[in-house]
Design a protein around this motif. Sequence first.
Motif, mmCIF file in Angstrom:
data_model
loop_
_atom_site.group_PDB
_atom_site.id
_atom_site.type_symbol
_atom_site.label_atom_id
_atom_site.label_comp_id
_atom_site.label_asym_id
_atom_site.label_seq_id
_atom_site.Cartn_x
_atom_site.Cartn_y
_atom_site.Cartn_z
ATOM 1 N N MET A 225 0.849 -1.190 0.000
ATOM 2 C CA MET A 225 0.000 0.000 0.000
ATOM 3 C C MET A 225 0.890 1.247 0.000
ATOM 4 S SD MET A 225 -2.775 1.308 2.803
ATOM 5 C CE MET A 225 -3.806 -0.138 2.533
ATOM 6 N N ARG A 226 0.660 2.084 -0.948
ATOM 7 C CA ARG A 226 1.464 3.303 -1.056
ATOM 8 C C ARG A 226 0.751 4.450 -0.325
ATOM 9 N NH1 ARG A 226 3.542 6.210 -6.693
ATOM 10 N NH2 ARG A 226 4.082 8.222 -5.748
ATOM 11 N N LYS A 227 1.553 5.201 0.458
ATOM 12 C CA LYS A 227 1.019 6.348 1.164
ATOM 13 C C LYS A 227 1.936 7.546 0.977
ATOM 14 C CE LYS A 227 -1.340 3.856 4.890
ATOM 15 N NZ LYS A 227 -1.472 3.718 6.366
ATOM 16 N N GLN A 228 1.346 8.682 0.968
ATOM 17 C CA GLN A 228 2.120 9.924 0.882
ATOM 18 C C GLN A 228 1.890 10.714 2.159
ATOM 19 O OE1 GLN A 228 1.991 11.831 -2.888
ATOM 20 N NE2 GLN A 228 2.677 13.820 -2.094
ATOM 21 N N LEU A 229 2.981 11.123 2.792
ATOM 22 C CA LEU A 229 2.893 11.764 4.096
ATOM 23 C C LEU A 229 3.511 13.153 4.028
ATOM 24 C CD1 LEU A 229 2.149 11.327 7.123
ATOM 25 C CD2 LEU A 229 4.499 10.516 7.453
ATOM 26 N N HIS A 230 2.757 14.148 4.422
ATOM 27 C CA HIS A 230 3.284 15.510 4.497
ATOM 28 C C HIS A 230 3.810 15.740 5.901
ATOM 29 C CE1 HIS A 230 3.760 19.793 3.894
ATOM 30 N NE2 HIS A 230 3.058 20.008 5.011
ATOM 31 N N VAL A 231 5.091 16.035 6.025
ATOM 32 C CA VAL A 231 5.739 16.182 7.319
ATOM 33 C C VAL A 231 6.276 17.603 7.461
ATOM 34 C CG1 VAL A 231 7.574 15.351 8.841
ATOM 35 C CG2 VAL A 231 6.377 13.744 7.333
ATOM 36 N N GLU A 232 5.995 18.220 8.596
ATOM 37 C CA GLU A 232 6.534 19.546 8.894
ATOM 38 C C GLU A 232 7.783 19.397 9.762
ATOM 39 O OE1 GLU A 232 3.768 22.327 10.478
ATOM 40 O OE2 GLU A 232 2.085 21.463 9.341
ATOM 41 N N ARG A 233 8.734 20.276 9.513
ATOM 42 C CA ARG A 233 9.959 20.270 10.318
ATOM 43 C C ARG A 233 9.692 21.069 11.596
ATOM 44 N NH1 ARG A 233 12.992 21.822 6.710
ATOM 45 N NH2 ARG A 233 13.988 19.899 6.033
ATOM 46 N N LYS A 234 9.304 20.379 12.644
ATOM 47 C CA LYS A 234 8.893 21.037 13.876
ATOM 48 C C LYS A 234 9.996 21.105 14.934
ATOM 49 C CE LYS A 234 4.045 19.676 13.378
ATOM 50 N NZ LYS A 234 2.912 18.914 13.988
ATOM 51 N N ARG A 235 11.000 20.280 14.826
ATOM 52 C CA ARG A 235 12.067 20.317 15.812
ATOM 53 C C ARG A 235 13.407 20.051 15.155
ATOM 54 N NH1 ARG A 235 14.147 15.464 17.001
ATOM 55 N NH2 ARG A 235 12.933 13.555 16.719
ATOM 56 N N GLU A 236 14.427 20.454 15.850
ATOM 57 C CA GLU A 236 15.782 20.262 15.352
ATOM 58 C C GLU A 236 16.222 18.814 15.565
ATOM 59 O OE1 GLU A 236 19.452 23.136 15.224
ATOM 60 O OE2 GLU A 236 19.025 22.539 17.286
ATOM 61 N N VAL A 237 16.947 18.303 14.589
ATOM 62 C CA VAL A 237 17.496 16.945 14.689
ATOM 63 C C VAL A 237 18.852 17.031 15.369
ATOM 64 C CG1 VAL A 237 18.291 14.926 13.399
ATOM 65 C CG2 VAL A 237 16.233 16.169 12.657
#
Length: 293
Positions: free
Chosen positions: A1-13
């Motif tokens: 199953m293919r999914k597309q996820l929109h991710v926001e950069r909310k914290r520093e790595v």
Amino acid sequence: MRKQLHVERKREVLSLIPGISFSCVPCWYNASRRDLKMDVIVPKNRTAHSACPAIVWICGGAYRVVNRTVWLPEMMRFARAGYVVAGIEYRTSNEAVFPAQLTDVKSAVRFLRAHAKAFCIDPDRIYAMGESAGGTMASLLGVTGGQKEFDQGDYPDQSSAVQGVVDYYGVVDLSGASAERDRMAAAASQNNDVPYFAFEEFLGVGYGKAEAEKASAVRYISEQTPPFMILHGTKDTVVPMAQSEALYDALQKKGVPCEFMVIEDATHGDDLFYQDETADSVLNFLDSLSQNR
């Protein structure tokens, strides 16, 4: 199953840089030498990064053992809050007597200042934090910023002074070490974690008043001492509450800003010191210092 996820950069790595050598010290009866190391939690992307406040974390172990990494998971709370965290090691009492341990932790501070840009550290916002024997070292770091006799080793042009201290149940007055030895010997059957001869190992066989006072943080407090936070548990049978009370009183007499947190029902090294309420209080203390500089 293919999914597309929109991710926001909310914290520093963040990244862990392990096993950094910061000093080379004598070992094996002074016939050889070994590196002292630190592990540093830093922002992963450090190019053009703004300078961060830093915490020098010092592990305890009755002056006899030390593990620079064992508490790093708990230090992630501070790293997530924007602090560079350096877990450091120092020579234990089976390797060298005091003041070797203090010269080691001072070497770590000077190393971090000398490499402040590489680690995104603000050299004017370095704080010492430690538990038990590490609390002893953190407190000594705080009160001996101007004591050049303890600055030995590399980067002599860098200051070993820190701008604040968090002391978790450290021994800060060893003037009564002989009486404390007797108390610990009497309690040995109830507590086998800390041997009654720990102070003798730390200060040296046949130590006297001069050696005990030299290792006592309360003896160096002045109006120039940086702010302190002290934490101690009401059920600590290893380090008496009187140690932290003596430190608090001495700081108060010199007008040094200090917060004293008494943790109800906490034993020595208790998990209560690392719960959210306690950690948030420590972070608020450090933030208040960091934001005022």
